[in-house]
Design a protein around this motif. Structure first.
Motif, PDB file in Angstrom:
ATOM      1  N   ARG A 328       0.919  -1.230  -0.097  1.00 56.37           N
ATOM      2  CA  ARG A 328       0.065   0.035  -0.114  1.00 56.37           C
ATOM      3  C   ARG A 328       0.839   1.274  -0.031  1.00 56.37           C
ATOM      4  O   ARG A 328       0.285   2.395  -0.204  1.00 56.37           O
ATOM      5  CB  ARG A 328      -0.998   0.028   1.144  1.00 56.37           C
ATOM      6  N   GLY A 329       2.176   0.861   0.253  1.00 60.29           N
ATOM      7  CA  GLY A 329       3.005   2.424  -0.027  1.00 60.29           C
ATOM      8  C   GLY A 329       3.674   2.596   1.438  1.00 60.29           C
ATOM      9  O   GLY A 329       3.798   1.439   2.263  1.00 60.29           O
ATOM     10  N   SER A 330       4.324   3.706   1.676  1.00 57.93           N
ATOM     11  CA  SER A 330       5.133   3.942   2.798  1.00 57.93           C
ATOM     12  C   SER A 330       4.318   4.565   3.713  1.00 57.93           C
ATOM     13  O   SER A 330       3.128   5.147   3.809  1.00 57.93           O
ATOM     14  CB  SER A 330       6.250   5.099   2.454  1.00 57.93           C
ATOM     15  N   TYR A 331       4.909   4.176   5.234  1.00 56.08           N
ATOM     16  CA  TYR A 331       3.906   4.424   6.439  1.00 56.08           C
ATOM     17  C   TYR A 331       5.021   4.350   7.436  1.00 56.08           C
ATOM     18  O   TYR A 331       6.056   4.032   7.510  1.00 56.08           O
ATOM     19  CB  TYR A 331       2.679   3.660   6.300  1.00 56.08           C
ATOM     20  N   VAL A 332       4.500   5.117   8.459  1.00 57.83           N
ATOM     21  CA  VAL A 332       4.923   4.914   9.776  1.00 57.83           C
ATOM     22  C   VAL A 332       3.903   4.707  10.897  1.00 57.83           C
ATOM     23  O   VAL A 332       2.840   4.969  10.687  1.00 57.83           O
ATOM     24  CB  VAL A 332       5.630   6.428  10.241  1.00 57.83           C
ATOM     25  N   TYR A 333       4.356   4.462  12.114  1.00 55.77           N
ATOM     26  CA  TYR A 333       3.772   4.098  13.300  1.00 55.77           C
ATOM     27  C   TYR A 333       3.653   5.498  14.110  1.00 55.77           C
ATOM     28  O   TYR A 333       4.885   5.762  14.470  1.00 55.77           O
ATOM     29  CB  TYR A 333       3.686   2.795  14.081  1.00 55.77           C
ATOM     30  N   ILE A 334       2.636   5.879  14.490  1.00 56.80           N
ATOM     31  CA  ILE A 334       2.496   6.848  15.516  1.00 56.80           C
ATOM     32  C   ILE A 334       1.842   6.675  16.773  1.00 56.80           C
ATOM     33  O   ILE A 334       0.973   5.616  16.755  1.00 56.80           O
ATOM     34  CB  ILE A 334       1.892   8.261  15.027  1.00 56.80           C
ATOM     35  N   VAL A 335       2.345   6.937  18.033  1.00 58.25           N
ATOM     36  CA  VAL A 335       1.769   6.830  19.411  1.00 58.25           C
ATOM     37  C   VAL A 335       0.830   8.151  19.689  1.00 58.25           C
ATOM     38  O   VAL A 335       1.397   9.109  20.019  1.00 58.25           O
ATOM     39  CB  VAL A 335       2.906   6.473  20.409  1.00 58.25           C
ATOM     40  N   GLY A 336      -0.500   7.617  19.990  1.00 59.67           N
ATOM     41  CA  GLY A 336      -1.554   8.680  20.542  1.00 59.67           C
ATOM     42  C   GLY A 336      -1.349   9.033  21.749  1.00 59.67           C
ATOM     43  O   GLY A 336      -0.712   8.240  22.668  1.00 59.67           O
ATOM     44  N   ARG A 337      -2.273   9.562  22.400  1.00 60.57           N
ATOM     45  CA  ARG A 337      -2.161  10.137  23.821  1.00 60.57           C
ATOM     46  C   ARG A 337      -2.746   9.008  24.812  1.00 60.57           C
ATOM     47  O   ARG A 337      -2.276   8.898  25.779  1.00 60.57           O
ATOM     48  CB  ARG A 337      -3.134  11.230  23.926  1.00 60.57           C
ATOM     49  N   ASP A 338      -3.430   7.988  24.135  1.00 61.19           N
ATOM     50  CA  ASP A 338      -3.775   6.785  24.842  1.00 61.19           C
ATOM     51  C   ASP A 338      -2.638   5.465  24.823  1.00 61.19           C
ATOM     52  O   ASP A 338      -2.936   4.585  25.209  1.00 61.19           O
ATOM     53  CB  ASP A 338      -5.227   6.301  24.435  1.00 61.19           C
ATOM     54  N   ASN A 339      -1.623   5.952  24.371  1.00 63.28           N
ATOM     55  CA  ASN A 339      -0.387   4.951  24.294  1.00 63.28           C
ATOM     56  C   ASN A 339      -0.875   4.009  23.129  1.00 63.28           C
ATOM     57  O   ASN A 339      -0.221   2.816  23.239  1.00 63.28           O
ATOM     58  CB  ASN A 339       0.137   4.417  25.628  1.00 63.28           C
ATOM     59  N   LYS A 340      -1.499   4.184  22.253  1.00 66.05           N
ATOM     60  CA  LYS A 340      -1.854   3.023  21.273  1.00 66.05           C
ATOM     61  C   LYS A 340      -1.382   3.397  19.809  1.00 66.05           C
ATOM     62  O   LYS A 340      -1.157   4.469  19.616  1.00 66.05           O
ATOM     63  CB  LYS A 340      -3.488   3.016  20.966  1.00 66.05           C
ATOM     64  N   VAL A 341      -0.922   2.514  19.163  1.00 69.45           N
ATOM     65  CA  VAL A 341      -0.165   2.652  17.940  1.00 69.45           C
ATOM     66  C   VAL A 341      -1.209   2.708  16.882  1.00 69.45           C
ATOM     67  O   VAL A 341      -2.100   2.061  16.719  1.00 69.45           O
ATOM     68  CB  VAL A 341       0.764   1.451  17.646  1.00 69.45           C
ATOM     69  N   ALA A 342      -0.948   3.748  15.997  1.00 71.68           N
ATOM     70  CA  ALA A 342      -1.783   3.848  14.682  1.00 71.68           C
ATOM     71  C   ALA A 342      -0.695   3.909  13.431  1.00 71.68           C
ATOM     72  O   ALA A 342       0.359   4.633  13.595  1.00 71.68           O
ATOM     73  CB  ALA A 342      -2.570   5.160  14.876  1.00 71.68           C
ATOM     74  N   ARG A 343      -1.333   3.425  12.415  1.00 67.10           N
ATOM     75  CA  ARG A 343      -0.597   3.596  11.266  1.00 67.10           C
ATOM     76  C   ARG A 343      -0.705   4.860  10.373  1.00 67.10           C
ATOM     77  O   ARG A 343      -2.036   5.196  10.577  1.00 67.10           O
ATOM     78  CB  ARG A 343      -1.151   2.189  10.289  1.00 67.10           C
ATOM     79  N   ASP A 360       4.535  14.693   2.751  1.00 67.97           N
ATOM     80  CA  ASP A 360       3.132  14.469   2.990  1.00 67.97           C
ATOM     81  C   ASP A 360       2.764  13.456   4.191  1.00 67.97           C
ATOM     82  O   ASP A 360       3.287  12.358   3.971  1.00 67.97           O
ATOM     83  CB  ASP A 360       2.262  14.264   1.796  1.00 67.97           C
ATOM     84  N   GLY A 361       1.729  13.744   4.812  1.00 69.53           N
ATOM     85  CA  GLY A 361       1.381  12.722   5.838  1.00 69.53           C
ATOM     86  C   GLY A 361       1.556  13.042   7.287  1.00 69.53           C
ATOM     87  O   GLY A 361       1.058  12.361   8.298  1.00 69.53           O
ATOM     88  N   LEU A 362       2.652  13.840   7.429  1.00 70.53           N
ATOM     89  CA  LEU A 362       2.897  14.099   8.910  1.00 70.53           C
ATOM     90  C   LEU A 362       3.247  15.862   8.986  1.00 70.53           C
ATOM     91  O   LEU A 362       3.299  16.478   8.202  1.00 70.53           O
ATOM     92  CB  LEU A 362       4.358  13.725   9.368  1.00 70.53           C
ATOM     93  N   SER A 363       2.682  16.219  10.314  1.00 71.30           N
ATOM     94  CA  SER A 363       2.645  17.740  10.531  1.00 71.30           C
ATOM     95  C   SER A 363       4.002  17.900  11.139  1.00 71.30           C
ATOM     96  O   SER A 363       4.445  19.035  11.341  1.00 71.30           O
ATOM     97  CB  SER A 363       1.530  18.013  11.565  1.00 71.30           C
ATOM     98  N   GLY A 364       4.552  16.883  11.791  1.00 72.50           N
ATOM     99  CA  GLY A 364       5.942  16.947  12.534  1.00 72.50           C
ATOM    100  C   GLY A 364       5.747  17.204  14.198  1.00 72.50           C
ATOM    101  O   GLY A 364       6.623  17.311  14.666  1.00 72.50           O
ATOM    102  N   ASN A 365       4.387  17.148  14.640  1.00 68.81           N
ATOM    103  CA  ASN A 365       4.212  17.226  16.124  1.00 68.81           C
ATOM    104  C   ASN A 365       3.640  15.981  16.668  1.00 68.81           C
ATOM    105  O   ASN A 365       3.394  15.737  17.880  1.00 68.81           O
ATOM    106  CB  ASN A 365       2.967  18.164  16.243  1.00 68.81           C
ATOM    107  N   GLU A 366       3.600  14.698  15.593  1.00 66.52           N
ATOM    108  CA  GLU A 366       3.333  13.424  16.170  1.00 66.52           C
ATOM    109  C   GLU A 366       4.341  12.761  16.951  1.00 66.52           C
ATOM    110  O   GLU A 366       5.583  12.944  16.912  1.00 66.52           O
ATOM    111  CB  GLU A 366       2.835  12.567  14.987  1.00 66.52           C
ATOM    112  N   GLN A 367       4.191  11.793  17.699  1.00 63.61           N
ATOM    113  CA  GLN A 367       5.242  10.833  18.179  1.00 63.61           C
ATOM    114  C   GLN A 367       5.398   9.474  17.326  1.00 63.61           C
ATOM    115  O   GLN A 367       4.354   8.784  17.261  1.00 63.61           O
ATOM    116  CB  GLN A 367       4.809  10.372  19.789  1.00 63.61           C
ATOM    117  N   VAL A 368       6.459   9.603  16.571  1.00 60.66           N
ATOM    118  CA  VAL A 368       6.635   8.666  15.732  1.00 60.66           C
ATOM    119  C   VAL A 368       7.448   7.412  16.279  1.00 60.66           C
ATOM    120  O   VAL A 368       8.695   7.798  16.779  1.00 60.66           O
ATOM    121  CB  VAL A 368       7.484   9.244  14.466  1.00 60.66           C
TER     122      VAL A 368
END
Length: 391
Positions: A328-343, A360-368
């Motif tokens: 499906r292409g390139s991606y990263v995992y980010i960790v939200g405030r609930d400590n759950k992983v999202a693609r 494209d895809g990130l604002s730079g403020n996410e926990q990657v």
């Protein structure tokens, strides 16, 4: 009487022993209350604490992952290319005149020359005699013109006395004019011969650096002999960098470049001065011409690589370990405030020494998630730990 007294005492004792005491009742009540409270605690208190305990146990079992908030930074878009070094303006020099026998060659490859400098000379013994003959014919024509002018002057003095008619004056005037014309013709013929003779010398059309020499003394040369010398105008060099169609479209004139010749540990600064308006239909490539100042390490015909700064943009930058890819292409995992992983799908851009720019895809403020993302699943609970910190 004694018998009755003993009987009364025994009766009292029996009555007291058969009736329970107050202290005993208190003890029984306390035990019963304790049992009731214990039951209530097991029924309600422990049941309410069970989910919290389970959550605590779940958090303690969650994997620890290293995360980073990339932010945004200025990323220079660098395009890598290869190509051939060449003279920026190469001047082929050959025979401009009628040619002849080469008598001397005055320069060697690598020589710096000035505009109009003689590179080789051609024998001109026959042409010199022709020029001398024409110079003599000028003197003859001038003498004839002088004589015709004198005769005209005398005739004009005699016409006033009536000894010569006006028709004679007209004939002598025409004779004088013809003599002057022959002088001019002779002078033009001599000038032409001298110009032809001067073209026997092979000269440089402009100042520059001699690249090749293909003539030797004793060689017969003519207009069909081809190129005898190649000169780089001003010694300026360039790299003909071949770029893909997409890279060429984004390449601005004036872009700075660093050129490294093959086999040389030295790099040279240059600038894109021309972008080809034509794309090769077979290779789908075009040429960006990078101007370079002269240096002995820059040899025309040599191969070199170039890093061209094609522009800059502000974007998040991540290390290669944080970027995953699948069908499906390139991606990263980010960790939200609930400590759950999202693609999170992303689009990658320029590769720099600091990492890969995310266009494209990130604002730079996410926990990657920086590492081990391949072992995670979306929705999984993790314990994030900041890179370089304690969490």
């Amino acid at each position: 009487m004694n018998y009755e007294s003993n009987f009364s005492a025994d009766r009292d004792t029996v009555f007291v022993e058969g009736r329970p005491s107050r202290r005993k009742w208190i003890i029984i009540a306390a035990v019963a209350l304790a049992v009731v409270l214990a039951g209530l605690w097991f029924a309600f208190g422990r049941g309410a604490d069970a989910p919290a305990a389970g959550a605590a146990n779940a958090n303690s079992d969650a994997p620890t992952v290293t995360v980073s908030v990339p932010g945004r930074q200025t990323v220079q878009r660098t395009v890598s290319a290869t190509g051939t070094i060449a003279a920026r303006r190469e001047m082929p020099v050959g025979v401009a005149g009628e040619g002849g026998l080469v008598t001397r060659v005055l320069v060697e490859p690598g020589s710096w020359i000035s505009a109009g400098q003689v590179l080789a000379t051609v024998d001109r013994s026959v042409q010199a005699q022709t020029a001398a003959q024409l110079a003599a014919s000028i003197n003859v024509a001038r003498a004839d013109a002088k004589l015709a002018q004198s005769e005209l002057d005398r005739a004009q003095t005699l016409v006033e006395r009536g000894f010569i008619s006006q028709a004679d004056i007209d004939r002598k005037t025409a004779t004088r004019d013809a003599a002057l014309a022959r002088v001019r013709v002779a002078e033009a013929q001599l000038a032409e011969t001298r110009a032809r003779n001067s073209r026997l010398d092979i000269r440089s059309p402009a100042a520059g650096l001699v690249l090749t020499r293909d003539v030797e003394p004793g060689q017969i040369v003519s207009a069909g002999s081809g190129v005898l010398f190649r000169v780089a105008m001003g010694g300026q060099m360039e790299l003909l960098a071949r770029l893909s169609e997409s890279d060429l479209a984004a390449m601005p004139v004036g872009a700075q470049a660093t050129v490294t010749p093959v086999g040389s540990g030295q790099s040279f600064k240059g600038e894109v001065w021309q972008v080809s308006p034509v794309i090769n239909p077979e290779t789908r490539q075009g040429v960006a011409r990078i101007a370079l100042s002269y240096d002995p390490e820059l040899r025309p015909g040599g191969f070199a690589s170039a890093d061209i700064v094609a522009g800059a943009r502000v974007a998040p930058v991540l290390p290669e370990s944080a970027i995953l890819s699948d069908e499906r292409g390139s991606y990263v995992y980010i960790v939200g405030r609930d400590n759950k992983v999202a693609r999170r799908p992303i689009t990658t851009g320029t590769v720099t020494s600091q990492g890969i720019a995310i266009t494209d895809g990130l604002s730079g403020n996410e926990q990657v998630v920086l590492r081990a993302g391949g072992f995670l699943n979306p929705g999984e609970t993790v314990k994030p730990k900041r890179a370089g910190g304690n969490g």
